[in-house]
Design a protein around this motif. Structure first.
Motif, short mmCIF file in Angstrom:
data_model
loop_
_atom_site.label_atom_id
_atom_site.label_comp_id
_atom_site.label_asym_id
_atom_site.label_seq_id
_atom_site.Cartn_x
_atom_site.Cartn_y
_atom_site.Cartn_z
N VAL A 61 0.88 -1.19 0.00
CA VAL A 61 0.00 0.00 0.00
C VAL A 61 0.90 1.22 0.00
N ASP A 62 0.61 2.22 -0.86
CA ASP A 62 1.41 3.45 -0.82
C ASP A 62 0.51 4.68 -0.82
N GLY A 63 1.13 5.87 -0.85
CA GLY A 63 0.38 7.12 -0.82
C GLY A 63 -0.62 7.20 -1.97
N THR A 64 -0.27 6.65 -3.13
CA THR A 64 -1.18 6.69 -4.28
C THR A 64 -2.46 5.92 -3.99
N HIS A 66 -3.93 5.60 -1.17
CA HIS A 66 -4.77 6.46 -0.34
C HIS A 66 -5.43 7.55 -1.19
N GLU A 67 -4.67 8.06 -2.17
CA GLU A 67 -5.25 9.09 -3.06
C GLU A 67 -6.34 8.48 -3.94
N VAL A 68 -6.16 7.25 -4.38
CA VAL A 68 -7.18 6.57 -5.20
C VAL A 68 -8.44 6.34 -4.37
N GLY A 203 10.66 14.41 1.70
CA GLY A 203 9.59 13.48 2.06
C GLY A 203 10.13 12.23 2.72
N ASN A 204 9.56 11.89 3.85
CA ASN A 204 9.99 10.69 4.59
C ASN A 204 8.88 9.66 4.65
N GLY A 205 8.08 9.59 3.57
CA GLY A 205 7.12 8.50 3.41
C GLY A 205 7.84 7.28 2.86
N CYS A 224 17.49 14.15 4.23
CA CYS A 224 16.08 13.83 4.01
C CYS A 224 15.22 14.81 4.79
N LEU A 225 14.28 15.44 4.08
CA LEU A 225 13.43 16.46 4.69
C LEU A 225 12.08 15.88 5.09
N GLY A 226 11.65 16.19 6.33
CA GLY A 226 10.32 15.83 6.80
C GLY A 226 9.77 16.98 7.64
N SER A 269 9.44 13.84 -3.11
CA SER A 269 8.41 12.81 -2.92
C SER A 269 7.49 13.18 -1.76
N THR A 270 7.11 14.46 -1.74
CA THR A 270 6.14 14.92 -0.74
C THR A 270 4.76 15.15 -1.35
N GLY A 271 4.72 15.51 -2.64
CA GLY A 271 3.46 15.93 -3.24
C GLY A 271 3.07 17.34 -2.80
N LEU A 292 8.46 13.91 -8.22
CA LEU A 292 7.67 12.67 -8.24
C LEU A 292 6.27 12.83 -7.67
N GLY A 293 6.08 13.78 -6.76
CA GLY A 293 4.80 13.92 -6.05
C GLY A 293 3.66 14.25 -7.01
N ILE A 294 2.46 13.89 -6.61
CA ILE A 294 1.29 14.12 -7.47
C ILE A 294 0.28 14.94 -6.66
N SER A 321 8.81 12.78 -13.37
CA SER A 321 8.92 11.35 -13.67
C SER A 321 7.75 10.59 -13.08
N VAL A 322 7.13 9.77 -13.91
CA VAL A 322 6.02 8.94 -13.44
C VAL A 322 6.16 7.53 -13.98
N ASN A 323 5.75 6.56 -13.13
CA ASN A 323 5.69 5.17 -13.56
C ASN A 323 7.09 4.63 -13.93
N SER A 324 7.14 3.46 -14.55
CA SER A 324 8.42 2.80 -14.84
C SER A 324 8.16 1.65 -15.81
P1 NAP Z 1 3.42 9.28 1.61
O1 NAP Z 1 3.67 8.05 2.38
O2 NAP Z 1 2.16 10.04 1.81
O3 NAP Z 1 4.68 10.23 1.85
C1 NAP Z 1 4.69 11.62 1.69
C2 NAP Z 1 5.62 12.17 2.75
O4 NAP Z 1 5.87 13.53 2.49
C3 NAP Z 1 5.00 12.05 4.14
O5 NAP Z 1 5.93 11.45 5.00
C4 NAP Z 1 4.71 13.50 4.51
O6 NAP Z 1 4.92 13.77 5.86
C5 NAP Z 1 5.79 14.23 3.72
N1 NAP Z 1 5.38 15.63 3.47
C6 NAP Z 1 4.28 16.05 2.86
N2 NAP Z 1 4.27 17.41 2.82
C7 NAP Z 1 5.39 17.82 3.44
C8 NAP Z 1 5.95 19.09 3.73
N3 NAP Z 1 5.33 20.22 3.39
N4 NAP Z 1 7.15 19.13 4.38
C9 NAP Z 1 7.78 18.01 4.74
N5 NAP Z 1 7.31 16.76 4.49
C10 NAP Z 1 6.12 16.67 3.85
O7 NAP Z 1 3.48 8.95 0.06
P2 NAP Z 1 4.51 8.02 -0.76
O8 NAP Z 1 3.86 6.74 -1.09
O9 NAP Z 1 5.83 8.02 -0.10
O10 NAP Z 1 4.55 8.86 -2.13
C11 NAP Z 1 5.07 10.17 -2.11
C12 NAP Z 1 4.45 11.02 -3.25
O11 NAP Z 1 4.90 10.47 -4.49
C13 NAP Z 1 2.93 11.01 -3.33
O12 NAP Z 1 2.49 12.27 -3.80
C14 NAP Z 1 2.63 9.94 -4.38
O13 NAP Z 1 1.41 10.14 -5.06
C15 NAP Z 1 3.80 10.14 -5.32
N6 NAP Z 1 4.18 8.97 -6.09
C16 NAP Z 1 4.50 9.22 -7.38
C17 NAP Z 1 4.96 8.20 -8.17
C18 NAP Z 1 5.35 8.50 -9.58
O14 NAP Z 1 5.45 7.57 -10.39
N7 NAP Z 1 5.59 9.78 -9.91
C19 NAP Z 1 5.06 6.90 -7.66
C20 NAP Z 1 4.73 6.67 -6.33
C21 NAP Z 1 4.29 7.73 -5.55
P3 NAP Z 1 3.89 13.35 7.05
O15 NAP Z 1 4.25 11.94 7.37
O16 NAP Z 1 4.21 14.29 8.11
O17 NAP Z 1 2.51 13.49 6.47
#
Ligand code: NAP
Ligand code: BGC
Ligand code: ZN
Length: 381
Positions: A61-64, A66-68, A203-205, A224-226, A269-271, A292-294, A321-324
């Motif tokens: 399960v990833d952030g996407t 949850h967005e879906v 992003g530290n997701g 790494c920024l969080g 990778s914060t979106g 990478l964020g969406i 960059s999206v997908n692979s």
């Molecule tokens: P995630 O688990 O939601 O991680 C996002 C992280 O960013 C969280 O830890 C969040 O912190 C942190 N964050 C958000 N806003 C912030 C800010 N203003 N300052 C500091 N930290 C911040 O999501 P994920 O699965 O790792 O994915 C990350 C992003 O990449 C998402 O937007 C997802 O849709 C996208 N993604 C894109 C692709 C692609 O192909 N381009 C592939 C996979 C994912 P908190 O823990 O404090 O909320």
């Protein structure tokens, strides 16, 4: 209170128990207008010519996801009111169905599929470069995902992985996302001698931490920024990777060069939609940002002239960059094998059985990476 979809599901169960549908299976789906995933029963799919039937082991399960589920990203398959979730899967070939695969192979599926017949992106093996409308993404847009006891897939989209990676194979897909992003970032710096030594992950997701572990193998120094305060589990992971944690509440992105150093590569990778723009200032001369964020729509002001000038006068690049594609998945298999057990143990916070699937979607402070287990891997003798 029984909703229409429950009646549908129950009807399926009844048909299954009467033997009218021969093989049934569990699946986890989201219904239109709903904001929680549901466990449903579906018929087991039959593979078409060129496809294999795969028994699912685990799906991440990833952030996407949850967005879906919240309706912020993706879209339902045509002519249906629900979508089976999941795009980070690993499984075992149950029926090779005349393809070059063998029963018992451990495989990871790629995400994109042809929407309606072929197009040049798929013909070239670059579906990750296809624009909207020229692809479906399983479990995200236009096609059912892998959160089911079984799924079928064209063999060309199944990557074989060594059996010892069967349990963590659901991490191949997210790793492949970074393989692609870094390939494109590097390509943008390939016209001159670029010797990067510092990288910053925003992003530290789960995606950010996976990427940080990959960067730790390549760069002299990583950051790494969080936005969390200590003590916090992901900060411990960042430091266990010998990386420096940057708290965005204390040091905003544009101030990172003064507080630490200017990174040669930034991976967003914060979106958080301001981050790519702030990163232009933070990058070292000749550096590159991979975004990478969406994010959703968000209008805000930027100092356009200053950022434009900074890009030009310091030869900076921004790569979205999206997908692979298959090649990125193959590279990701090797990368997964190279990551330390201690990092992987810290990253994977929960493996949930089907009867506890709801827990896999809880996004609390201790959740980093969850997966749902559909079946256990048993090595064939
Ligand atoms: P995630 O688990 O939601 O991680 C996002 C992280 O960013 C969280 O830890 C969040 O912190 C942190 N964050 C958000 N806003 C912030 C800010 N203003 N300052 C500091 N930290 C911040 O999501 P994920 O699965 O790792 O994915 C990350 C992003 O990449 C998402 O937007 C997802 O849709 C996208 N993604 C894109 C692709 C692609 O192909 N381009 C592939 C996979 C994912 P908190 O823990 O404090 O909320
Ligand atoms: C998936 C990618 C997908 C992207 C956009 C990500 O979470 O890992 O495969 O292309 O979302 O939908
Ligand atoms: Zn994903």
């Amino acid at each position: 209170f029984i909703r229409v979809c429950d009646i549908f599901t129950h009807r399926r169960v009844t048909l299954l128990s009467r033997g009218i549908i021969r093989h049934g299976m569990h699946a986890i789906a989201v219904y239109e207008g709903e904001s929680e995933p549901e466990l449903i029963d579906l018929p087991r799919p039959d593979p078409d010519v060129g496809e294999a039937l795969v028994r699912t082991l685990r799906v991440g399960v990833d952030g996407t996801d949850h967005e879906v589920i919240s309706g912020g990203h993706g879209g339902f398959p045509a002519d249906t009111d629900h979508m089976v979730l999941g795009h980070e899967a690993v499984g075992v070939v149950e029926d090779a169905n005349g393809t070059e695969l063998s029963e018992g192979d451990v495989v990871v599926p790629t995400v994109r599929r042809r929407p309606n017949g072929d197009n040049t992106y798929f013909e070239r093996g670059e579906p990750d470069m296809a624009p909207d409308g020229q692809y479906h993404e399983r479990g995200i847009v236009g096609d059912h995902g892998f959160m089911a006891d079984y799924f079928t897939s064209p063999a060309e989209f199944l990557i074989t992985v060594p059996p010892e990676l069967a349990e963590l194979g659901f991490l191949v897909e997210p790793i492949s996302i970074t393989e692609k992003a870094v390939e494109h970032a590097d390509a943008s710096r390939s016209a001159f001698e670029w010797n990067p030594d510092a990288a910053l992950v925003l992003g530290n997701g789960s995606l950010g931490l996976i990427t940080l572990a990959m960067f730790e193998q390549r760069f002299d120094r990583t950051y790494c920024l969080g936005r969390r305060e200590r003590p916090y589990p992901t900060i411990d992971i960042i430091e266990s990777l010998d990386s420096t944690y940057v708290n965005s509440n204390e040091i905003p992105v544009p101030e990172i060069p003064d507080a630490h150093e200017a990174p040669d590569l930034i991976y967003e990778s914060t979106g958080y939609a301001k981050h790519p723009f702030e990163s232009i200032e933070a990058l070292a001369p000749n550096g590159v940002l991979a975004a990478l964020g969406i994010p959703g729509d968000w209008a805000f002001e930027i100092e356009g002239g200053k950022l434009h000038r900074e890009l030009v006068l310091h030869n900076k690049a921004i790569v979205g960059s999206v997908n692979s594609h298959v090649g990125h998945f193959e590279a990701a298999v090797d990368t997964l094998a190279s990551l330390s057990d201690s990092f992987l143990n810290d990253l994977v916070t929960g493996i949930y059985e089907l009867n506890d699937y709801e827990a896999a979607f809880v996004d609390d402070d201790r959740t980093i990476k969850n997966a749902i287990q559909f079946s256990e891997y048993e090595k064939r003798r």
